[in-house]
Design an enzyme around this catalytic site. Structure first.
Site: not given
Ligand SMILES: *Cc1c(COP(=O)(O)O)cnc(C)c1O
Length: 375
Positions: A40, A136, A269, A318
């Protein structure tokens, strides 16, 4: 090589290190457990397509993403295997989950009930999320009225059941107790579902820290994110298994301008840096729009150049920032500076610590403007 010369700043990706890390992680998981690669957020800034292609090549066949768009992107780039969407997908988009052969997370009972009302073309491939204490997403581990109804929903093709540990990176006694309680809740929930005759499919609970700190659970998958990229979440993450992991990513930029400044001259800056004596300084073509946190300004942050360290001075802008090169000889325009890399003092852990965040956040914010160079 030609491409590198054109770039003012870039992310270097070492896919051999990715393969090395996968092999290291395999050493501590059982032979019946597979790695689900979490790619992701553009593979935590590493580039989800390059990373996933390499993973496919070395035999990884299960991926996790956060959103439908990320899943579709993998399929459009011919990534093979299972792709699990870890988060919510709008009901009106669930047909795309089927069209692109993705797997949807059922985020709770209400979500599964709503799916009954939709006109989907076929059953929805899914994994059921169980809430064992993070609160969550997921249906409660002990609300069997609702859980049974989810598993009886004939619009779902249930391929897996999973939960998520929320404090597996802590070594405090009470936190370890909490993780063990989550594991127990998950196992007990699965036991009761299976006793009732429901098919829970592939099971998974651990992400990176769950995998290295709670060994021997032997579920079907471990979900590997941050550690697969060879980086710890933070400098003081608790790690029981000392794997020899190697960072996959480094961030580099070129020197674009060099100048001498006099006593009392200020830099950048806000005039937060004032020279106490004559100094020689250099400007880099990288800034906070590239993901270098602005709050690293005036924090004694260093970069690496020609095997030595130079201090960042004044505010990070930036698109540019400035370093002190008074003690260097032979530095010229176009020379390469490393801002994040395998060197401990400029590791993602160290840099994110100075920026008051974790490396996960630092990395996934890098991608938007920097080109990636795969080596
Ligand atoms: C992002 C995520 C992971 C990966 O977590 P890491 O700590 O980076 O290994 C695993 N399971 C879920 C549900 C996540 O949202």
């Amino acid at each position: 090589m030609k491409e590198k010369l054109k770039n003012r700043a870039w992310i270097e990706i070492n896919l051999n290190n990715l393969e090395h890390n996968i092999n290291e992680i395999k050493k501590i998981i059982s032979s019946k457990t597979e790695i689900m690669a979490v790619v992701k957020a553009d593979a935590y800034g590493h580039g989800m397509i390059e990373v996933s292609k390499k993973l496919n090549e070395i035999g990884i066949n299960t991926f996790a993403v956060a959103t439908l768009e990320e899943g579709i992107n993998l399929r459009k780039n011919n990534i093979r295997g299972n792709i699990l969407i870890l988060g919510f997908t709008n009901f009106s988009d669930l047909n795309y989950v089927i069209e692109y052969d993705l797997i949807q997370t059922i985020v709770d009972y209400n979500y599964s009930e709503k799916i009954k009302e939709l006109q989907l073309e076929g059953k929805l491939k899914c994994h059921i999320k169980i809430n064992t204490g993070m609160n969550r997403i997921g249906e409660r581990y002990d609300d069997f009225n609702k859980l049974f109804k989810i598993y009886e929903n004939n619009r779902l093709n249930i391929l897996g059941t999973f939960s998520h540990l929320c404090i597996a990176d802590s070594e405090k006694i009470e936190d370890i107790k909490f993780s063990k309680m989550q594991i127990k809740r998950f196992n007990e929930c699965i036991r009761i579902l299976e006793k009732k005759g429901y098919n829970t499919g592939a099971l998974h609970l651990q992400s990176s820290y769950g995998t290295i700190n709670y060994v021997g659970l032997n579920y079907n998958y471990v979900r590997m994110g941050i550690l697969m990229y060879g980086i710890n979440s933070s400098k003081d993450s608790y790690i029981l298994n000392n794997l020899n992991l190697k960072p996959v990513l480094s961030v580099k930029a070129r020197i674009t301008s060099i100048r001498e400044i006099e006593t009392d001259d200020s830099v950048s800056y806000g005039r937060t840096y004032i020279a106490k004596e004559k100094r020689r300084i250099a400007t880099l073509g990288i800034g906070y729009a590239d993901g270098i946190p602005r709050n690293l300004s005036n924090k004694n942050m260093i970069v690496s150049i020609k095997g030595r360290y130079a201090k960042i001075i004044g505010r990070i802008c930036m698109d540019q920032m400035i370093i002190d090169i008074t003690n260097f000889k032979n530095i010229k325009i176009g020379d390469i500076v490393t801002l994040i890399g395998k060197d401990k003092k400029i590791s993602a852990e160290e840099v994110s610590n100075k920026a008051n965040t974790i490396s996960n956040e630092l990395l996934c914010r890098l991608g938007s403007r920097l080109k990636r160079v795969v080596i």
